[in-house]
Design a protein around this motif. Structure first.
Motif, PDB file in Angstrom:
ATOM      1  N   LEU A 160       0.819  -1.215   0.000  1.00 41.87           N
ATOM      2  CA  LEU A 160       0.000   0.000   0.000  1.00 41.87           C
ATOM      3  C   LEU A 160       0.856   1.269   0.000  1.00 41.87           C
ATOM      4  N   VAL A 161       2.175   1.092   0.135  1.00 40.31           N
ATOM      5  CA  VAL A 161       3.092   2.231   0.194  1.00 40.31           C
ATOM      6  C   VAL A 161       3.599   2.550  -1.207  1.00 40.31           C
ATOM      7  N   SER A 162       3.514   3.819  -1.578  1.00 36.23           N
ATOM      8  CA  SER A 162       4.027   4.252  -2.882  1.00 36.23           C
ATOM      9  C   SER A 162       5.549   4.364  -2.828  1.00 36.23           C
ATOM     10  N   LYS A 163       6.178   4.338  -3.996  1.00 37.01           N
ATOM     11  CA  LYS A 163       7.640   4.399  -4.036  1.00 37.01           C
ATOM     12  C   LYS A 163       8.148   5.701  -3.409  1.00 37.01           C
ATOM     13  N   ASN A 164       7.593   6.805  -3.828  1.00 38.27           N
ATOM     14  CA  ASN A 164       7.856   8.090  -3.176  1.00 38.27           C
ATOM     15  C   ASN A 164       6.547   8.532  -2.528  1.00 38.27           C
ATOM     16  N   HIS A 165       6.348   8.134  -1.287  1.00 38.61           N
ATOM     17  CA  HIS A 165       5.041   8.285  -0.653  1.00 38.61           C
ATOM     18  C   HIS A 165       4.879   9.654   0.036  1.00 38.61           C
ATOM     19  N   ALA A 166       5.857  10.025   0.863  1.00 39.70           N
ATOM     20  CA  ALA A 166       5.772  11.278   1.620  1.00 39.70           C
ATOM     21  C   ALA A 166       7.178  11.795   1.895  1.00 39.70           C
ATOM     22  N   LEU A 180       3.407  13.074  -1.149  1.00 42.49           N
ATOM     23  CA  LEU A 180       3.981  13.257  -2.491  1.00 42.49           C
ATOM     24  C   LEU A 180       3.082  12.672  -3.576  1.00 42.49           C
ATOM     25  N   GLY A 181       1.774  12.812  -3.382  1.00 40.84           N
ATOM     26  CA  GLY A 181       0.830  12.305  -4.391  1.00 40.84           C
ATOM     27  C   GLY A 181       0.679  10.801  -4.325  1.00 40.84           C
ATOM     28  N   SER A 182       0.733  10.236  -3.112  1.00 44.11           N
ATOM     29  CA  SER A 182       0.619   8.784  -2.953  1.00 44.11           C
ATOM     30  C   SER A 182      -0.783   8.306  -3.309  1.00 44.11           C
ATOM     31  N   VAL A 183      -0.883   6.998  -3.592  1.00 40.68           N
ATOM     32  CA  VAL A 183      -2.172   6.407  -3.973  1.00 40.68           C
ATOM     33  C   VAL A 183      -3.073   6.240  -2.752  1.00 40.68           C
ATOM     34  N   ASN A 184      -2.507   5.774  -1.634  1.00 39.50           N
ATOM     35  CA  ASN A 184      -3.319   5.432  -0.461  1.00 39.50           C
ATOM     36  C   ASN A 184      -3.249   6.465   0.668  1.00 39.50           C
ATOM     37  N   VAL A 199      -3.034  14.185   5.579  1.00 39.29           N
ATOM     38  CA  VAL A 199      -2.108  15.106   4.923  1.00 39.29           C
ATOM     39  C   VAL A 199      -2.447  15.092   3.441  1.00 39.29           C
ATOM     40  N   LYS A 200      -3.005  16.192   2.970  1.00 36.13           N
ATOM     41  CA  LYS A 200      -3.489  16.216   1.581  1.00 36.13           C
ATOM     42  C   LYS A 200      -2.655  17.163   0.718  1.00 36.13           C
ATOM     43  N   THR A 201      -3.087  18.415   0.668  1.00 33.49           N
ATOM     44  CA  THR A 201      -2.476  19.338  -0.291  1.00 33.49           C
ATOM     45  C   THR A 201      -1.257  20.090   0.250  1.00 33.49           C
ATOM     46  N   GLY A 202      -1.183  20.256   1.567  1.00 31.78           N
ATOM     47  CA  GLY A 202      -0.090  21.049   2.116  1.00 31.78           C
ATOM     48  C   GLY A 202       0.640  20.352   3.240  1.00 31.78           C
ATOM     49  N   PRO A 203       1.774  20.899   3.645  1.00 36.18           N
ATOM     50  CA  PRO A 203       2.558  20.301   4.731  1.00 36.18           C
ATOM     51  C   PRO A 203       1.874  20.454   6.082  1.00 36.18           C
ATOM     52  N   VAL A 204       2.089  19.475   6.959  1.00 36.91           N
ATOM     53  CA  VAL A 204       1.535  19.476   8.316  1.00 36.91           C
ATOM     54  C   VAL A 204       2.698  19.334   9.300  1.00 36.91           C
ATOM     55  N   LYS A 205       2.673  20.146  10.340  1.00 31.10           N
ATOM     56  CA  LYS A 205       3.764  20.117  11.305  1.00 31.10           C
ATOM     57  C   LYS A 205       3.720  18.847  12.145  1.00 31.10           C
ATOM     58  N   ILE A 212       2.990   8.993  12.371  1.00 29.61           N
ATOM     59  CA  ILE A 212       2.719   9.180  10.947  1.00 29.61           C
ATOM     60  C   ILE A 212       2.166   7.878  10.385  1.00 29.61           C
ATOM     61  N   TYR A 213       1.126   7.992   9.562  1.00 30.43           N
ATOM     62  CA  TYR A 213       0.563   6.824   8.889  1.00 30.43           C
ATOM     63  C   TYR A 213       0.849   6.923   7.394  1.00 30.43           C
ATOM     64  N   ILE A 214       1.696   6.006   6.936  1.00 32.56           N
ATOM     65  CA  ILE A 214       1.979   5.892   5.512  1.00 32.56           C
ATOM     66  C   ILE A 214       1.055   4.798   4.995  1.00 32.56           C
ATOM     67  N   ALA A 215      -0.088   5.206   4.421  1.00 28.37           N
ATOM     68  CA  ALA A 215      -1.211   4.279   4.172  1.00 28.37           C
ATOM     69  C   ALA A 215      -1.649   3.733   5.526  1.00 28.37           C
ATOM     70  N   THR A 216      -1.357   2.455   5.804  1.00 26.96           N
ATOM     71  CA  THR A 216      -1.708   1.892   7.113  1.00 26.96           C
ATOM     72  C   THR A 216      -0.473   1.595   7.971  1.00 26.96           C
ATOM     73  N   THR A 217       0.692   1.936   7.486  1.00 23.86           N
ATOM     74  CA  THR A 217       1.953   1.680   8.210  1.00 23.86           C
ATOM     75  C   THR A 217       2.227   2.821   9.182  1.00 23.86           C
ATOM     76  N   ALA A 218       2.439   2.471  10.458  1.00 23.09           N
ATOM     77  CA  ALA A 218       2.617   3.485  11.510  1.00 23.09           C
ATOM     78  C   ALA A 218       4.096   3.742  11.775  1.00 23.09           C
ATOM     79  N   LEU A 219       4.451   5.030  11.798  1.00 20.54           N
ATOM     80  CA  LEU A 219       5.814   5.461  12.118  1.00 20.54           C
ATOM     81  C   LEU A 219       5.738   6.436  13.291  1.00 20.54           C
ATOM     82  N   LEU A 220       6.402   6.090  14.394  1.00 18.35           N
ATOM     83  CA  LEU A 220       6.441   6.959  15.573  1.00 18.35           C
ATOM     84  C   LEU A 220       7.629   7.906  15.442  1.00 18.35           C
TER      85      LEU A 220
END
Length: 222
Positions: A160-166, A180-184, A199-205, A212-220
């Motif tokens: 579910l993770v794009s090559k260049n996801h975020a 970065l325009g990810s699919v999921n 996180v859609k169109t702009g950066p979030v602090k 952080i959720y990269i699709a469903t993958t959690a990063l603390l």
């Protein structure tokens, strides 16, 4: 934990203030007693050297004089004590405010300074850790011809993770996450209020403790 430490520090400051005020009051009380006895002794010695001989009938007058002097000394001492306490409390209040502001500033700076990104599994256990080091920009995705800094190829839901996801970018105001325009999609769960944001169109602090959720993958973030 930061909130607990700040609360504990406030309690310690209050205890310190009470101890200081008690010591000041005890010192003032001792001074009052010393002044009263000194005045009585001075009056007695003065009368003796002037050749005055005390009589029984003079006791009410002497008692009245001593009482007036004692009340005057007490009034002056109490006035001075109240003034000193007000000045002390004002000074301590300013010092406490500066100390708490310094703690808040350090806490804010600590939140801005991220050091690690931790991959979590579904049970919440750490799977992998990346050190941020001195990096100013980190690409999150999957390894391909283009190198990524946070490689999630081995994550459970890597499909579910794009090559260049975020991407994470460091600025003078801290770190910001941008999709970065990810699919999921990309999301974030804030530690401060447990909000979940997309996180859609702009950066979030992002700050230390956020997830952080990269699709469903959690990063603390730490």
């Amino acid at each position: 934990m930061n909130i607990f430490r700040e609360w504990k520090l406030k309690q310690e400051l209050k205890k310190h203030h009470k101890r200081q005020l008690k010591m000041a009051q005890e010192s003032q009380r001792d001074n009052i007693i010393f002044y009263i006895f000194s005045l009585i002794l001075i009056l007695a010695l003065g009368a003796y050297y002037l050749g005055y001989r005390f009589k029984i009938g003079d006791l009410p007058i002497i008692g009245t004089i001593v009482l007036v002097i004692t009340n005057l000394v007490l009034w002056i001492s109490n006035y001075k004590l109240k003034k000193d306490i007000l000045l002390y409390q004002k000074g301590e209040g300013l010092r406490e405010a500066k100390m708490l502001q310094s703690i808040e500033d350090k806490s804010y700076e600590k939140k801005k300074q991220l050091t690690h990104i931790i991959l979590k599994n579904e049970e919440g256990y750490d799977v992998k850790t990346w050190s941020i080091g001195k990096a100013n920009s980190l690409i999150i995705g999957k390894s391909s011809r283009v190198r990524v800094d946070i490689d999630l190829t081995e994550a459970s839901y890597s499909s579910l993770v794009s090559k260049n996801h975020a991407i994470l970018n460091k600025t003078d105001n801290g770190w910001f996450l941008e999709d970065l325009g990810s699919v999921n999609g990309t999301g974030i769960q804030k530690l401060s209020d447990n909000r979940k944001l997309k996180v859609k169109t702009g950066p979030v602090k992002v700050e230390s403790g956020d997830i952080i959720y990269i699709a469903t993958t959690a990063l603390l973030i730490r």
